[in-house]
Design a protein around this motif. Structure first.
Motif, PDB file in Angstrom:
ATOM      1  N   ALA A 163      -1.087   4.675  -7.815  1.00 23.36           N
ATOM      2  CA  ALA A 163      -1.081   5.445  -9.060  1.00 23.36           C
ATOM      3  C   ALA A 163      -0.969   4.533 -10.268  1.00 23.36           C
ATOM      4  CB  ALA A 163       0.071   6.451  -9.040  1.00 23.36           C
ATOM      5  N   GLU A 164      -0.118   3.504 -10.170  1.00 26.45           N
ATOM      6  CA  GLU A 164       0.018   2.557 -11.274  1.00 26.45           C
ATOM      7  C   GLU A 164      -1.301   1.848 -11.569  1.00 26.45           C
ATOM      8  OE1 GLU A 164       4.370   0.713 -12.017  1.00 26.45           O
ATOM      9  OE2 GLU A 164       3.343  -0.006 -10.207  1.00 26.45           O
TER      10      GLU A 164
ATOM     11  N   ASP B  25      -3.761   4.324 -13.166  1.00 23.36           N
ATOM     12  CA  ASP B  25      -3.336   4.651 -14.524  1.00 23.36           C
ATOM     13  C   ASP B  25      -3.553   3.487 -15.486  1.00 23.36           C
ATOM     14  OD1 ASP B  25      -2.593   7.209 -13.887  1.00 23.36           O
ATOM     15  OD2 ASP B  25      -0.459   6.744 -13.611  1.00 23.36           O
TER      16      ASP B  25
ATOM     17  N   ASN C  40       0.849  -1.196   0.000  1.00 17.33           N
ATOM     18  CA  ASN C  40       0.000   0.000   0.000  1.00 17.33           C
ATOM     19  C   ASN C  40       0.884   1.246   0.000  1.00 17.33           C
ATOM     20  OD1 ASN C  40      -2.046   1.816   0.174  1.00 17.33           O
ATOM     21  ND2 ASN C  40      -2.508   1.446   2.338  1.00 17.33           N
ATOM     22  N   CYS C  41       1.169   1.740  -1.211  1.00 19.95           N
ATOM     23  CA  CYS C  41       1.967   2.959  -1.321  1.00 19.95           C
ATOM     24  C   CYS C  41       1.400   3.795  -2.470  1.00 19.95           C
ATOM     25  CB  CYS C  41       3.433   2.637  -1.558  1.00 19.95           C
ATOM     26  SG  CYS C  41       3.766   1.842  -3.142  1.00 19.95           S
ATOM     27  N   VAL C  42       1.776   5.059  -2.490  1.00 17.46           N
ATOM     28  CA  VAL C  42       1.233   5.976  -3.478  1.00 17.46           C
ATOM     29  C   VAL C  42       1.595   5.533  -4.891  1.00 17.46           C
ATOM     30  CG1 VAL C  42       1.323   8.345  -4.344  1.00 17.46           C
ATOM     31  CG2 VAL C  42       1.206   7.928  -1.884  1.00 17.46           C
ATOM     32  N   HIS C  43       2.804   5.055  -5.091  1.00 17.26           N
ATOM     33  CA  HIS C  43       3.247   4.632  -6.421  1.00 17.26           C
ATOM     34  C   HIS C  43       2.406   3.457  -6.932  1.00 17.26           C
ATOM     35  CE1 HIS C  43       5.851   3.860  -9.814  1.00 17.26           C
ATOM     36  NE2 HIS C  43       5.977   2.591  -9.421  1.00 17.26           N
ATOM     37  N   THR C  44       2.161   2.470  -6.076  1.00 16.83           N
ATOM     38  CA  THR C  44       1.351   1.305  -6.470  1.00 16.83           C
ATOM     39  C   THR C  44      -0.067   1.720  -6.795  1.00 16.83           C
ATOM     40  OG1 THR C  44       2.703  -0.115  -5.035  1.00 16.83           O
ATOM     41  CG2 THR C  44       0.564  -0.976  -5.742  1.00 16.83           C
TER      42      THR C  44
END
Length: 280
Positions: A74-75, A78, A68-72
């Motif tokens: 966002a991916e 997207d 659970n992170c912002v990058h995951t």
């Protein structure tokens, strides 16, 4: 957790099998997948499912991950995901997100219906009719039969002039209800309709059109304290590979013009391998 709340669940351990099932089962409304799946990654599955749905199929995609992170997040978004939850999901949160998914897919269904439907008759509008016809034509290219019928209400202007546009609208609705029983049926504009009949050859389509012609002749339209009748003309064409939907419709239109010019209230077939038409 899902089945206990009345949901129908189809489980897959391989993401490519899930995608094949999704492609073959258009009534699926929600996809829930972990990002950590194989052989397609969760992001690839998400992207492929979104392309499959496009704008013509309601589909809500929920992705899960233990990372659970912002990058995951966002991916996933997207890649076409609509929602994201931590893994393992908590029952209360999962059911709340599914209720939100149901609201969204219902809204999508209504938007699609409005975009594809003729408001007066409830049939397909011209654009949606053409799209469905193109899809049917792809199947016809493999050798299956496909026929087209164009229908026009005879002397429709006289109905409007003599009885008013409200009666004209009633006549259009009545004919639309009569035609909309079989095949891909749309209102192409004004008093003209189109019918595409998958897996029907010319003889079968002519027989069907003749039945419609007889039934149209028996329609009675309310005109104040009285009723009035109408007739329709029919032009019929059939798939002849290599062919195109444009050519199929054009040949049916030539036949319809011949039916109108020949006295109306008749069914006319295309003359194969020529630009003319023949009455039947």
């Amino acid at each position: 957790m899902l089945e206990s709340h009345g949901h129908t669940v189809h489980e897959f351990t391989e993401s490519d099998a899930a995608l094949r099932f999704l492609e073959a089962t258009p009534d699926v409304r929600v996809v829930i997948s972990s990002l950590e799946v194989r052989p397609l990654s969760g992001l690839e599955l998400c992207w492929s499912a979104r392309i499959l749905a496009e704008e013509r199929r309601p589909l809500h995609i929920i992705m899960m991950s233990s990372a659970n992170c912002v990058h995951t997040l966002a991916e996933a978004l997207d890649s076409g995901a609509d929602d994201f939850i931590e893994k393992p999901p908590k029952a209360e949160e999962l059911h709340a997100r599914l209720r939100a998914a149901e609201r969204m897919t219902r809204l999508q269904e209504e938007l699609i219906r409005l975009a594809e439907t003729d408001a007066l008759t409830g049939l397909l509008n011209r654009r949606a009719f053409r799209e469905r016809a193109e899809a049917a034509a792809l199947r016809a290219q493999s050798g299956t039969a496909l026929s087209c019928i164009l229908v026009d209400i005879d002397l429709f202007k006289r109905i409007n002039d003599n009885h008013g546009h409200d009666v004209g609208d009633t006549a259009i609705r009545a004919v639309g209800a009569l035609l909309g029983e079989t095949g891909i049926v749309g209102r192409l504009g004004g008093e003209e309709f189109g019918i595409v009949l998958p897996e029907r050859d010319l003889a079968s389509a002519l027989h069907y059109a003749e039945g419609l012609r007889v039934r149209a002749r028996t329609l009675r339209i309310a005109c104040g304290d009285d009723t009035c009748g109408l007739t329709c003309s029919f032009g019929v064409s059939t798939w002849s590979g290599p062919d195109s939907v444009h050519a199929l419709l054009k040949r049916a239109d030539v036949a319809l013009y011949a039916a109108k010019a020949g006295g109306r209230n008749r069914v006319v077939a295309e003359a194969m391998n020529s630009g003319t038409a023949q009455a039947v």
